[in-house]
Design a protein around this motif. Structure first.
Motif, PDB file in Angstrom:
ATOM      1  N   GLU A  56      60.260  -5.640 -21.151  1.00 49.15           N
ATOM      2  CA  GLU A  56      59.479  -5.097 -22.261  1.00 49.15           C
ATOM      3  C   GLU A  56      58.669  -3.882 -21.796  1.00 49.15           C
ATOM      4  O   GLU A  56      58.525  -2.889 -22.521  1.00 49.15           O
ATOM      5  N   GLY A  57      58.160  -3.964 -20.566  1.00 49.74           N
ATOM      6  CA  GLY A  57      57.455  -2.819 -19.993  1.00 49.74           C
ATOM      7  C   GLY A  57      58.371  -1.616 -19.807  1.00 49.74           C
ATOM      8  O   GLY A  57      57.967  -0.470 -20.028  1.00 49.74           O
ATOM      9  N   ASN A  58      59.621  -1.877 -19.413  1.00 50.14           N
ATOM     10  CA  ASN A  58      60.589  -0.783 -19.269  1.00 50.14           C
ATOM     11  C   ASN A  58      60.823  -0.080 -20.601  1.00 50.14           C
ATOM     12  O   ASN A  58      60.913   1.151 -20.666  1.00 50.14           O
ATOM     13  N   ARG A  59      60.934  -0.869 -21.671  1.00 46.89           N
ATOM     14  CA  ARG A  59      61.138  -0.268 -22.986  1.00 46.89           C
ATOM     15  C   ARG A  59      59.926   0.572 -23.399  1.00 46.89           C
ATOM     16  O   ARG A  59      60.073   1.669 -23.958  1.00 46.89           O
ATOM     17  N   ALA A  60      58.747   0.042 -23.114  1.00 48.42           N
ATOM     18  CA  ALA A  60      57.531   0.797 -23.450  1.00 48.42           C
ATOM     19  C   ALA A  60      57.465   2.102 -22.655  1.00 48.42           C
ATOM     20  O   ALA A  60      57.062   3.150 -23.180  1.00 48.42           O
ATOM     21  N   PHE A  61      57.887   2.053 -21.397  1.00 53.24           N
ATOM     22  CA  PHE A  61      57.864   3.259 -20.563  1.00 53.24           C
ATOM     23  C   PHE A  61      58.816   4.318 -21.119  1.00 53.24           C
ATOM     24  O   PHE A  61      58.487   5.507 -21.196  1.00 53.24           O
ATOM     25  N   LYS A  62      60.024   3.891 -21.514  1.00 54.30           N
ATOM     26  CA  LYS A  62      61.001   4.835 -22.053  1.00 54.30           C
ATOM     27  C   LYS A  62      60.518   5.475 -23.348  1.00 54.30           C
ATOM     28  O   LYS A  62      60.858   6.617 -23.650  1.00 54.30           O
ATOM     29  N   GLU A  63      59.705   4.734 -24.101  1.00 54.93           N
ATOM     30  CA  GLU A  63      59.173   5.261 -25.356  1.00 54.93           C
ATOM     31  C   GLU A  63      57.900   6.074 -25.152  1.00 54.93           C
ATOM     32  O   GLU A  63      57.329   6.574 -26.127  1.00 54.93           O
ATOM     33  N   GLY A  64      57.447   6.188 -23.883  1.00 54.35           N
ATOM     34  CA  GLY A  64      56.255   6.986 -23.607  1.00 54.35           C
ATOM     35  C   GLY A  64      54.951   6.247 -23.803  1.00 54.35           C
ATOM     36  O   GLY A  64      53.873   6.861 -23.755  1.00 54.35           O
ATOM     37  N   ARG A  65      54.988   4.932 -24.011  1.00 45.81           N
ATOM     38  CA  ARG A  65      53.767   4.129 -24.179  1.00 45.81           C
ATOM     39  C   ARG A  65      53.323   3.635 -22.792  1.00 45.81           C
ATOM     40  O   ARG A  65      53.476   2.475 -22.438  1.00 45.81           O
ATOM     41  N   TYR A  66      52.767   4.550 -22.016  1.00 43.82           N
ATOM     42  CA  TYR A  66      52.498   4.269 -20.607  1.00 43.82           C
ATOM     43  C   TYR A  66      51.416   3.209 -20.404  1.00 43.82           C
ATOM     44  O   TYR A  66      51.550   2.341 -19.530  1.00 43.82           O
ATOM     45  N   GLN A  67      50.338   3.291 -21.201  1.00 38.82           N
ATOM     46  CA  GLN A  67      49.268   2.309 -21.036  1.00 38.82           C
ATOM     47  C   GLN A  67      49.767   0.903 -21.364  1.00 38.82           C
ATOM     48  O   GLN A  67      49.466  -0.067 -20.659  1.00 38.82           O
ATOM     49  N   ASN A  68      50.559   0.802 -22.432  1.00 33.82           N
ATOM     50  CA  ASN A  68      51.135  -0.486 -22.814  1.00 33.82           C
ATOM     51  C   ASN A  68      52.080  -0.995 -21.728  1.00 33.82           C
ATOM     52  O   ASN A  68      52.105  -2.185 -21.401  1.00 33.82           O
ATOM     53  N   ALA A  69      52.865  -0.077 -21.154  1.00 31.23           N
ATOM     54  CA  ALA A  69      53.794  -0.462 -20.087  1.00 31.23           C
ATOM     55  C   ALA A  69      53.035  -1.001 -18.877  1.00 31.23           C
ATOM     56  O   ALA A  69      53.446  -1.995 -18.269  1.00 31.23           O
ATOM     57  N   ALA A  70      51.918  -0.348 -18.527  1.00 30.56           N
ATOM     58  CA  ALA A  70      51.126  -0.813 -17.381  1.00 30.56           C
ATOM     59  C   ALA A  70      50.607  -2.226 -17.611  1.00 30.56           C
ATOM     60  O   ALA A  70      50.612  -3.071 -16.699  1.00 30.56           O
ATOM     61  N   GLU A  71      50.179  -2.508 -18.838  1.00 30.32           N
ATOM     62  CA  GLU A  71      49.676  -3.857 -19.143  1.00 30.32           C
ATOM     63  C   GLU A  71      50.792  -4.893 -19.060  1.00 30.32           C
ATOM     64  O   GLU A  71      50.589  -6.009 -18.561  1.00 30.32           O
ATOM     65  N   LEU A  72      51.979  -4.539 -19.540  1.00 28.34           N
ATOM     66  CA  LEU A  72      53.098  -5.481 -19.488  1.00 28.34           C
ATOM     67  C   LEU A  72      53.532  -5.747 -18.054  1.00 28.34           C
ATOM     68  O   LEU A  72      53.831  -6.886 -17.680  1.00 28.34           O
ATOM     69  N   TYR A  73      53.575  -4.716 -17.236  1.00 28.12           N
ATOM     70  CA  TYR A  73      53.913  -4.926 -15.825  1.00 28.12           C
ATOM     71  C   TYR A  73      52.853  -5.778 -15.136  1.00 28.12           C
ATOM     72  O   TYR A  73      53.169  -6.629 -14.291  1.00 28.12           O
ATOM     73  N   GLY A  74      51.588  -5.567 -15.501  1.00 29.72           N
ATOM     74  CA  GLY A  74      50.516  -6.386 -14.936  1.00 29.72           C
ATOM     75  C   GLY A  74      50.666  -7.846 -15.318  1.00 29.72           C
ATOM     76  O   GLY A  74      50.445  -8.749 -14.502  1.00 29.72           O
ATOM     77  N   ALA A  75      51.061  -8.085 -16.580  1.00 29.14           N
ATOM     78  CA  ALA A  75      51.286  -9.467 -17.022  1.00 29.14           C
ATOM     79  C   ALA A  75      52.443 -10.091 -16.254  1.00 29.14           C
ATOM     80  O   ALA A  75      52.399 -11.274 -15.879  1.00 29.14           O
ATOM     81  N   SER A  76      53.486  -9.307 -16.005  1.00 28.67           N
ATOM     82  CA  SER A  76      54.619  -9.812 -15.229  1.00 28.67           C
ATOM     83  C   SER A  76      54.182 -10.202 -13.819  1.00 28.67           C
ATOM     84  O   SER A  76      54.585 -11.249 -13.296  1.00 28.67           O
ATOM     85  N   ILE A  77      53.322  -9.383 -13.220  1.00 28.73           N
ATOM     86  CA  ILE A  77      52.842  -9.673 -11.862  1.00 28.73           C
ATOM     87  C   ILE A  77      51.968 -10.920 -11.858  1.00 28.73           C
ATOM     88  O   ILE A  77      52.037 -11.743 -10.928  1.00 28.73           O
ATOM     89  N   SER A  78      51.141 -11.111 -12.892  1.00 29.44           N
ATOM     90  CA  SER A  78      50.269 -12.291 -12.929  1.00 29.44           C
ATOM     91  C   SER A  78      51.078 -13.583 -13.050  1.00 29.44           C
ATOM     92  O   SER A  78      50.678 -14.629 -12.553  1.00 29.44           O
ATOM     93  N   VAL A  79      52.256 -13.498 -13.723  1.00 25.72           N
ATOM     94  CA  VAL A  79      53.112 -14.683 -13.854  1.00 25.72           C
ATOM     95  C   VAL A  79      53.862 -14.951 -12.562  1.00 25.72           C
ATOM     96  O   VAL A  79      53.956 -16.092 -12.093  1.00 25.72           O
ATOM     97  N   THR A  80      54.414 -13.905 -11.970  1.00 25.85           N
ATOM     98  CA  THR A  80      55.205 -14.042 -10.736  1.00 25.85           C
ATOM     99  C   THR A  80      54.820 -12.928  -9.776  1.00 25.85           C
ATOM    100  O   THR A  80      55.360 -11.814  -9.867  1.00 25.85           O
ATOM    101  N   PRO A  81      53.917 -13.168  -8.860  1.00 26.22           N
ATOM    102  CA  PRO A  81      53.411 -12.089  -8.001  1.00 26.22           C
ATOM    103  C   PRO A  81      54.369 -11.670  -6.891  1.00 26.22           C
ATOM    104  O   PRO A  81      54.001 -10.844  -6.062  1.00 26.22           O
ATOM    105  N   TRP A  82      55.581 -12.241  -6.847  1.00 26.76           N
ATOM    106  CA  TRP A  82      56.520 -11.849  -5.787  1.00 26.76           C
ATOM    107  C   TRP A  82      57.670 -10.997  -6.347  1.00 26.76           C
ATOM    108  O   TRP A  82      58.688 -10.832  -5.713  1.00 26.76           O
ATOM    109  N   LEU A  83      57.505 -10.432  -7.556  1.00 33.24           N
ATOM    110  CA  LEU A  83      58.530  -9.589  -8.167  1.00 33.24           C
ATOM    111  C   LEU A  83      58.261  -8.138  -7.754  1.00 33.24           C
ATOM    112  O   LEU A  83      57.415  -7.456  -8.329  1.00 33.24           O
TER     113      LEU A  83
END
Length: 732
Positions: A169-196
């Motif tokens: 979902e973060g990748n899609r946001a990045f491609k659409e230029g929604r950088y702040q939203n993408a950063a939050e989604l990547y952060g959520a991914s890291i909080s769920v699985t910190p070894w990705l």
């Protein structure tokens, strides 16, 4: 007599009973004992005993075989368990290091040993070896451990899936230029699985876009730590990507020295990475530019400031504030920007942005002159490309028929200067939706044709531009510019653009007989420059992928036409001639024509390693096509004693060359009389089969199959264990 017979019967019966006792007493634990039992049974003369003993022999053999299989399985399984134990220790050590570095995550994901009834495995393999094969059902603590492992495994898979979904979902946001939203989604991914690892590198890229350079550096450090915990290879793409983005973050913070060191460290891991080399070179250039700008600032602030630099600074300030006379300020800039320091200062003061505001003020010619002078500094080109709408404004000026030709020419010259910079500038220019149509229109204006050809040649390397040019008939329009009256520089740009445009398959279908004949005339001319000849050969090489251009060229005496460009075997011209010759030789009697004109003897020296890998590959491919098409090429190779020494060329250094040489050998070895030529070829061919794969391995196998018709060669292939690979490709 009756008493005697009775006595004999008694003796025989007694003997049989004794033998039967011995048979029954004879153990049959081993195969030897079972065989001895059969022998004793045979002495009794009773078939039923013999049959019984033989059956027991078979049972013993089956039991022993089964025992051997079980023993082997136990040995293998024990070794596997040893390896698993060793790997477990390594993972535990990495976990301890990671837990120490990430205390806030470690507590959440730490293994709960209490659920295993406080069971702790011993790490002494000798002590645990006896228990390795025990069934877990007989050990309650092991069963509890397995249930807990399975439960945690399911939970881990669920977390990984959730993390990957968030990352996607973060990748899609990045491609659409929604950088702040993408950063939050990547952060959520890291909080769920910190070894990705990829979540960290992706968020680092987002932070670079958001100018959060410190966050990008921190994420790249985390990515490298997680990659080490995941036991990823040191030269894995994800690690190189993290190091590259870490360097970009350091550069954004102004720490160019750290950025350069990071890229150099990445190149130590993978020295053949072209992207890293380009990044290092660009970073070094920006560092040099940064140091130059720092020196300029010191000069401007000192009492001994150079008057020319002061005048540049004053002119830009007045332009930005709308003060002073516009034409005078632009004239000062146009004059002073002839010096490198002035161009650096121009960039430091955001001169591109300031000057572009003057477009449409009536002094457009001076504005374009200033921008052209400033763009002799590559960083000013980057600033011009970064200014929204700047390219569109320049294109409008160039296309406007109401503007003076001098002004239009200046606009096209600026476009040519920008397009000639690098691949990135070409990519940005090709994003302009009407760039191809613009170039086609300008090509019909003689006064701006020179620089228009430069732009088209540079942009033709871009796939998007080629696709757009296809529907505009640009290839045909360029071909019309090939004439005796055209300048040599124009011919070089025209042929260069044409050779690039037909890299597009559908554009290649637009190649006509007229284009091929014009190219032949150009190659035949005495005054054609080497660069133009190289581009023309490139056009014909790409065109001759299709049958029609190949057939047309085959009727123009190609051997005589191309021979004059074969004077220097180490030149790119000679290499391109051989590539074109390999394609044309497939049509008609061209192969025979090449042989009759001495090409075989001419090309043999080019097969040596001294000529370079590319020339080696081109020369052997050309010879392979000739021997496939005509027997006279084989005779010429034999006459030149090529096969006497060519076996030493069968090495693993250049697989493209070796694959074609194997194909040549298999073609020549088709004739039984030629097999004696290849007594030194079997061993290198089998080595190639063992140590390569794909087309090279297949060609070597086919060559071996042809040589295997000779009994001595067949035995040699067997001795070198090449039969299996050979039969994999060639049925016996």
């Amino acid at each position: 007599l009756e008493l005697a017979e009775n006595k004999e019967l008694q003796v025989r019966t007694s003997k049989e009973k004794e033998l039967k006792k011995q048979v029954d007493k004879q153990p049959h634990c081993t195969r030897e004992q079972a065989i001895e039992r059969v022998k004793l049974a045979e002495q009794t003369g009773k078939p039923e005993l013999v049959q019984m003993a033989q059956e027991q022999l078979h049972q013993t053999e089956r039991r022993l075989q089964k025992k051997q299989e079980v023993d082997e399985w136990k040995a293998d399984r024990t070794q596997e368990l040893r390896e698993e134990l060793r790997a477990s220790k390594q993972r535990q050590a990495r976990w301890e290091l990671w837990r120490a570095a990430h205390p806030k995550f470690a507590k959440k994901y730490e293994t709960n040993y209490e659920a295993w009834d406080k069971w702790e495995p011993t790490h002494d393999i000798e002590d645990a070896e006896d228990d390795l094969m025990l069934d877990s059902n007989s050990r309650p603590e092991l069963k509890a451990m397995e249930e807990d492992i399975e439960k945690r495994s399911r939970a881990r898979k669920a977390r990984v899936k959730e993390a990957n979904d968030l990352k996607d979902e973060g990748n899609r946001a990045f491609k659409e230029g929604r950088y702040q939203n993408a950063a939050e989604l990547y952060g959520a991914s890291i909080s769920v699985t910190p070894w990705l690892t990829s979540a960290y590198t992706n968020r680092a890229l987002v932070y670079l876009k958001l100018k959060n350079f410190k966050g990008a550096v921190d994420d790249c450090k985390e990515a490298l730590a997680v990659a080490e915990y995941n036991n990823e290879k040191s030269d894995a793409d994800i690690i190189l990507k993290a190091m590259k983005r870490k360097a970009e973050g350091y550069e954004g913070l102004g720490k160019f020295d750290k950025a350069v060191r990071e890229l150099e460290a990445a190149l130590v891991l993978k020295g053949d990475n072209k992207e890293l080399h380009a990044a290092l070179q660009a970073t070094q250039q920006r560092w040099d530019q940064s140091k130059a700008q720092a020196e300029l600032r010191v000069k401007l602030e000192s009492d001994e400031a150079i008057q020319d630099l002061v005048s540049v600074k004053d002119a830009l300030l007045q332009l930005d504030q709308g003060a002073g006379k516009l034409a005078d300020n632009l004239a000062v800039l146009a004059k002073q920007l002839a010096h490198g320091e002035a161009r650096s200062l121009f960039r430091e003061l955001e001169g591109t942005r300031v000057v572009l505001k003057a477009i449409g003020s009536g002094e457009d010619l001076l504005v374009l002159s200033v921008l052209a002078a400033a763009c002799l500094n590559s960083f000013n080109i980057a600033d011009l490309l970064g200014c929204k709408g700047a390219l569109a404004v320049v294109m409008d000026v160039a296309l406007s028929s109401e503007k003076p030709l001098q002004l239009r020419s200046a606009a096209v010259e600026l476009l040519a200067l920008v397009s000639d910079e690098n691949d990135e500038s070409v990519r940005i220019m090709c994003k302009q939706s009407r760039i191809a149509d613009c170039m086609r229109t300008l090509l019909t204006v003689p006064e701006v044709q020179r620089n228009t050809l430069v732009v088209i040649r540079n942009l033709s390397s871009n796939k998007g531009f080629r696709s757009a040019a296809r529907g505009l008939g640009l290839l045909e329009l360029l071909a019309q510019k090939i004439s005796p009256t055209s300048s040599q520089q124009d011919l070089e740009d025209v042929t260069g653009a044409m050779s690039l445009l037909i890299n597009d398959d559908k554009t290649r279908e637009q190649v006509t007989e007229s284009m091929v004949l014009r190219s032949v005339e150009l190659l035949s001319a005495q005054n054609t420059l080497p660069a133009t000849a190289l581009n023309t050969l490139g056009f014909l090489l790409n065109a001759c992928v299709d049958e029609l251009p190949r057939t047309i060229l085959s009727k123009q005496s190609p051997a005589l036409l191309l021979k004059k460009h074969m004077k220097d075997l180490s030149s790119p011209l000679a290499r391109r001639v051989l590539g074109l010759g390999a394609r044309v030789a497939q049509s008609g009697d061209c192969a025979m024509e090449f042989v009759q004109n001495g090409y075989v003897e001419l090309v043999i020296p080019a097969t040596l390693a001294e000529c370079g890998e590319e020339m080696q590959s081109a020369s052997i491919r050309f010879l392979a096509v000739l021997v496939t098409k005509t027997e006279s090429a084989i005779a010429a190779l034999k006459k030149a004693n090529f096969f006497r020494t060519a076996s030493v060329l069968l090495t693993l250094e250049n697989q493209a060359f070796v694959g074609n040489l194997c194909m040549l050998v298999s073609r020549v070895a088709t004739a039984q009389d030629n097999l004696e030529l290849f007594k030194d070829y079997v061993q290198p061919l089998v080595t190639i089969m063992h140590k390569t794969d794909g087309a090279t391995q297949k060609n070597a196998a086919i060559a071996c199959a042809k040589l295997a018709r000779h009994p001595a060669y067949l035995q040699q292939i067997r001795d070198l264990h090449g039969i299996e690979i050979m039969f994999h490709y060639v049925k016996p």
